[in-house]
Motif scaffolding. Structure first.
Motif, mmCIF file in Angstrom:
data_model
loop_
_atom_site.group_PDB
_atom_site.id
_atom_site.type_symbol
_atom_site.label_atom_id
_atom_site.label_comp_id
_atom_site.label_asym_id
_atom_site.label_seq_id
_atom_site.Cartn_x
_atom_site.Cartn_y
_atom_site.Cartn_z
ATOM 1 N N LYS A 1 1.569 -13.207 -1.346
ATOM 2 C CA LYS A 1 2.179 -12.185 -0.501
ATOM 3 C C LYS A 1 1.181 -11.067 -0.212
ATOM 4 O O LYS A 1 1.098 -10.547 0.905
ATOM 5 N N LYS B 1 -1.360 -12.242 2.310
ATOM 6 C CA LYS B 1 -0.788 -12.231 3.658
ATOM 7 C C LYS B 1 -0.850 -10.830 4.249
ATOM 8 O O LYS B 1 -1.229 -10.645 5.422
ATOM 9 N N THR C 1 -3.162 -9.846 7.553
ATOM 10 C CA THR C 1 -2.462 -9.614 8.821
ATOM 11 C C THR C 1 -2.553 -8.169 9.309
ATOM 12 O O THR C 1 -2.358 -7.914 10.492
#
Length: 256
Positions: A8, A11, A15
């Motif tokens: 997580k 990510k 991003t």
């Protein structure tokens, strides 16, 4: 940190651009709980820069990284404006000022969060809140580092300067900025003039454009622009310009 949490985190890091503020409330909406954010800070992935605001450890944060969060995460219309926007586009004669002060504009119903106002951005940040222009009109994308923020187009930026004149923005200085805007798109200027709620701004803008001899002025339909009625004294003891029913500083009218 377990595998799920590490995935997580990866990510999030992959991003989101670097050098921006990440807001706790926004992160929570994306599935990053306050407890998880606390773990990220404890593991030194992120630092707190104020209540509800984080930054990735090691990032080089500037005020545009804060503006990105205001726009992309809070949905505010706050944007670099006036001379700051012109300087960012290389159109200001006063580029040296951009390193000392940043001028922002936002809608009258908005306000800067406390973390933004309290953080030391390394320069003076002034934010004017006004709805004399629609918040979405006349903004352009500006790429900065690895992200993009909305800033005022040259025409909107000059109108913002005029909104602050003459109290906090010398009119001769605005005219010198206007002189450099010889390639504005008439359609964009037309929309701004029709939507502008300030008679002072509209009259001064047209006066300066005519004084500068800009050809795009010939392509405007001024019948659709509400210039109000009656005389307006921008300054006392100035020169009256009958074409626009305004009294301007003598040094401005004499400026060549």
């Amino acid at each position: 940190m377990n595998t799920a949490r590490a995935s997580k985190l990866n990510k999030l890091l992959s991003t989101q651009p670097r050098d921006i503020v990440l807001l706790s409330a926004w992160l929570a909406e994306q599935g990053y709980s306050l407890e998880l954010q606390k773990q990220y800070r404890k593991s030194q992935w992120f630092d707190s820069i104020g209540t509800g605001a984080l930054v990735r450890c090691g990032d080089q944060l500037d005020y545009l990284g804060g503006v990105y969060a205001l726009q992309a995460q809070l949905g505010l219309s706050v944007h670099p404006a006036g001379k700051t926007a012109l300087a960012l586009q290389g159109k200001s004669h006063y580029l040296e000022l951009s390193a000392k002060k940043a001028q922002l504009f936002g809608s009258a119903s908005e306000g800067l969060p406390l973390w933004f106002k309290k953080y030391d951005w390394g320069l003076s940040v002034d934010c004017k809140l006004s709805s004399f222009l629609p918040p979405e009109l006349g903004l352009v994308d500006h790429e900065h580092k690895s992200f993009t923020v909305k800033i005022s187009s040259p025409a909107r930026a000059v109108m913002e300067c005029l909104y602050m004149a003459p109290k906090s923005q010398p009119l001769v200085e605005v005219y010198e900025l206007m002189e450099g805007l010889n390639n504005l798109r008439p359609a964009g200027v037309q929309k701004l003039l029709e939507s502008c709620r300030s008679v002072k701004v509209k009259r001064l803008f047209l006066y300066m454009a005519a004084k500068a001899g800009h050809q795009w002025l010939d392509y405007l339909n001024l019948d659709k622009v509400d210039l109000g009625s009656g005389k307006r004294a921008i300054v006392p003891n100035g020169v009256y310009i009958s074409a626009y029913q305004i009294t301007v500083p003598r040094e401005l009218e004499a400026h060549v």
